[in-house]
Design a protein around this motif. Sequence first.
Motif, mmCIF file in Angstrom:
data_model
loop_
_atom_site.group_PDB
_atom_site.id
_atom_site.type_symbol
_atom_site.label_atom_id
_atom_site.label_comp_id
_atom_site.label_asym_id
_atom_site.label_seq_id
_atom_site.Cartn_x
_atom_site.Cartn_y
_atom_site.Cartn_z
ATOM 1 N N GLY A 129 0.824 -1.200 0.000
ATOM 2 C CA GLY A 129 0.000 0.000 0.000
ATOM 3 C C GLY A 129 0.858 1.251 0.000
ATOM 4 N N ASP A 130 0.207 2.370 0.039
ATOM 5 C CA ASP A 130 0.903 3.661 0.027
ATOM 6 C C ASP A 130 1.679 3.839 1.325
ATOM 7 O OD1 ASP A 130 1.795 6.150 -0.570
ATOM 8 O OD2 ASP A 130 -0.093 7.172 -0.087
ATOM 9 N N SER A 131 2.990 4.072 1.212
ATOM 10 C CA SER A 131 3.827 4.277 2.395
ATOM 11 C C SER A 131 4.315 5.722 2.496
ATOM 12 C CB SER A 131 5.043 3.331 2.349
ATOM 13 O OG SER A 131 5.815 3.590 1.193
ATOM 14 N N SER A 132 3.695 6.586 1.712
ATOM 15 C CA SER A 132 4.123 7.981 1.751
ATOM 16 C C SER A 132 3.734 8.648 3.059
ATOM 17 C CB SER A 132 3.523 8.745 0.570
ATOM 18 O OG SER A 132 2.093 8.674 0.627
ATOM 19 N N GLU A 133 2.631 8.176 3.670
ATOM 20 C CA GLU A 133 2.196 8.731 4.943
ATOM 21 C C GLU A 133 2.819 7.919 6.076
ATOM 22 O OE1 GLU A 133 0.510 11.403 5.536
ATOM 23 O OE2 GLU A 133 0.232 11.873 3.409
ATOM 24 N N ILE A 138 8.546 7.715 12.946
ATOM 25 C CA ILE A 138 9.375 7.002 11.974
ATOM 26 C C ILE A 138 10.079 7.993 11.058
ATOM 27 C CG2 ILE A 138 9.339 5.364 10.068
ATOM 28 C CD1 ILE A 138 7.012 3.953 11.386
ATOM 29 N N SER A 139 9.361 9.020 10.654
ATOM 30 C CA SER A 139 9.985 10.050 9.804
ATOM 31 C C SER A 139 11.157 10.705 10.513
ATOM 32 C CB SER A 139 8.945 11.104 9.421
ATOM 33 O OG SER A 139 7.876 10.528 8.687
ATOM 34 N N SER A 140 10.995 10.955 11.823
ATOM 35 C CA SER A 140 12.083 11.564 12.602
ATOM 36 C C SER A 140 13.295 10.635 12.676
ATOM 37 C CB SER A 140 11.575 11.897 14.007
ATOM 38 O OG SER A 140 12.607 12.419 14.807
ATOM 39 N N GLU A 159 12.293 0.721 -4.907
ATOM 40 C CA GLU A 159 13.127 0.196 -3.813
ATOM 41 C C GLU A 159 12.846 0.934 -2.516
ATOM 42 O OE1 GLU A 159 17.073 -1.259 -6.324
ATOM 43 O OE2 GLU A 159 17.007 0.746 -5.412
ATOM 44 N N ARG A 160 12.744 2.248 -2.629
ATOM 45 C CA ARG A 160 12.461 3.038 -1.434
ATOM 46 C C ARG A 160 11.101 2.667 -0.861
ATOM 47 N NH1 ARG A 160 12.983 7.355 -3.606
ATOM 48 N NH2 ARG A 160 15.169 7.846 -3.114
ATOM 49 N N HIS A 161 10.130 2.430 -1.737
ATOM 50 C CA HIS A 161 8.781 2.063 -1.317
ATOM 51 C C HIS A 161 8.797 0.727 -0.557
ATOM 52 C CE1 HIS A 161 4.415 2.066 -1.463
ATOM 53 N NE2 HIS A 161 4.453 0.803 -1.870
ATOM 54 N N ILE A 162 9.548 -0.244 -1.057
ATOM 55 C CA ILE A 162 9.626 -1.552 -0.400
ATOM 56 C C ILE A 162 10.284 -1.438 0.977
ATOM 57 C CG2 ILE A 162 10.702 -3.842 -0.527
ATOM 58 C CD1 ILE A 162 10.387 -3.735 -3.544
ATOM 59 N N LEU A 163 11.425 -0.741 1.041
ATOM 60 C CA LEU A 163 12.159 -0.640 2.297
ATOM 61 C C LEU A 163 11.389 0.153 3.352
ATOM 62 C CD1 LEU A 163 15.805 -0.110 1.006
ATOM 63 C CD2 LEU A 163 14.770 -2.195 1.911
ATOM 64 N N LEU A 164 10.692 1.206 2.905
ATOM 65 C CA LEU A 164 9.886 1.973 3.865
ATOM 66 C C LEU A 164 8.771 1.120 4.450
ATOM 67 C CD1 LEU A 164 9.575 5.474 2.139
ATOM 68 C CD2 LEU A 164 10.843 4.899 4.227
ATOM 69 N N HIS A 165 8.171 0.262 3.594
ATOM 70 C CA HIS A 165 7.116 -0.616 4.092
ATOM 71 C C HIS A 165 7.680 -1.605 5.124
ATOM 72 C CE1 HIS A 165 3.441 -3.036 4.073
ATOM 73 N NE2 HIS A 165 4.246 -4.099 4.024
ATOM 74 N N ILE A 166 8.858 -2.184 4.851
ATOM 75 C CA ILE A 166 9.470 -3.132 5.779
ATOM 76 C C ILE A 166 9.850 -2.432 7.085
ATOM 77 C CG2 ILE A 166 11.397 -4.707 6.146
ATOM 78 C CD1 ILE A 166 9.345 -5.705 4.144
ATOM 79 N N ILE A 167 10.407 -1.224 6.984
ATOM 80 C CA ILE A 167 10.792 -0.465 8.188
ATOM 81 C C ILE A 167 9.560 -0.170 9.040
ATOM 82 C CG2 ILE A 167 11.617 1.787 8.969
ATOM 83 C CD1 ILE A 167 13.597 1.737 6.641
ATOM 84 N N LYS A 168 8.495 0.278 8.378
ATOM 85 C CA LYS A 168 7.263 0.590 9.096
ATOM 86 C C LYS A 168 6.711 -0.654 9.794
ATOM 87 C CE LYS A 168 2.633 2.526 8.354
ATOM 88 N NZ LYS A 168 1.697 3.086 7.344
ATOM 89 N N GLN A 169 6.782 -1.786 9.118
ATOM 90 C CA GLN A 169 6.267 -3.029 9.686
ATOM 91 C C GLN A 169 7.096 -3.488 10.886
ATOM 92 O OE1 GLN A 169 6.687 -6.652 7.261
ATOM 93 N NE2 GLN A 169 4.492 -7.007 7.574
ATOM 94 N N ARG A 170 8.418 -3.394 10.767
ATOM 95 C CA ARG A 170 9.294 -3.841 11.845
ATOM 96 C C ARG A 170 9.182 -2.943 13.077
ATOM 97 N NH1 ARG A 170 13.801 -6.779 9.901
ATOM 98 N NH2 ARG A 170 12.992 -8.327 8.404
#
Length: 309
Positions: A129-133, A138-140, A159-170
Amino acid sequence: MAAPIHCFLIDNQYGLVFNPESIRLLRQQHRIIGLLTGNLPQYPRQNQQLGIPLQLSLQQCHFLSTHNIICMYQIVFPITDKQEDHLAYLTELDNKFQDQKITNGHERINEILLNRDYILQSNRHSSFGDSSELDPAISSLLETNNAWQNSSRSMDDHERHILLHIIKQRLQQFTIDHMLITQPLESIRSDHLVQSITADQLKRYLTSPLQQLQCDVFADLYAKNYWISDGMKFGGDYLVYLDDPSKCHSSFIVTCFLRNEVQTNSTAIPLTHLIARCRVAVNVKKISVLATRKSTNEIEYLTINWNGF
């Protein structure tokens, strides 16, 4: 003038000193060894090296209190919880959680970037899904993480979209149930009552004649400039050192006994016990000493040797 050394009476059986500086003063200036009974915060799962608090026997507490070296206190029970203390504890707990959350976040981000190639290869056909929000926290973290700032420059949008999703999930997996709780070294309660105990009041807990003799023997050995520690591990009352225990081994195992018991009961010190004490002392290269009180109240010592026959 130095601050008084505070010692807390526990269960009317022994005293505990919690302040590291006080423990250092007792050792360096007053030749008091005591017994460290707490775990080291850095290595809580071992018992080879122990830390604060320092445990003192009632005999040691009475001697030090009589000579105004320590101030004895006793906690008054029961202790009631105040709402303010509870809220302060919850606030402190939340602050520690936020600190651990930041530390854990940076560790997870670095771990993900370390395995970046494997993660991108495994999820190259996945759709998220959208990980822009992103969560502001996490942004900090991403803004202050050097590894992410350097790596993100070479990533494309997918690539950035995939990694941001994984970071958010972890990072969402780290909740307050997973935080490490630090055990406090002192109470933060504001409603507990502590009453002072004088040397005379403390002496009331030394009720038996043998305990009173042990007090007098400790004071007599201390006056002779010996270093004294508990002798339980060798079956005695005291271990006596000629110098600081960090520089030498103990030389004597001292056992206290009452002379009047020997006069009225021939089995007060059985011969087998005397032999056992001598054998233990010989095996550990020490001298077994019996301490008693004369009719004149003077302390008398008798050394026992094992001749091997």
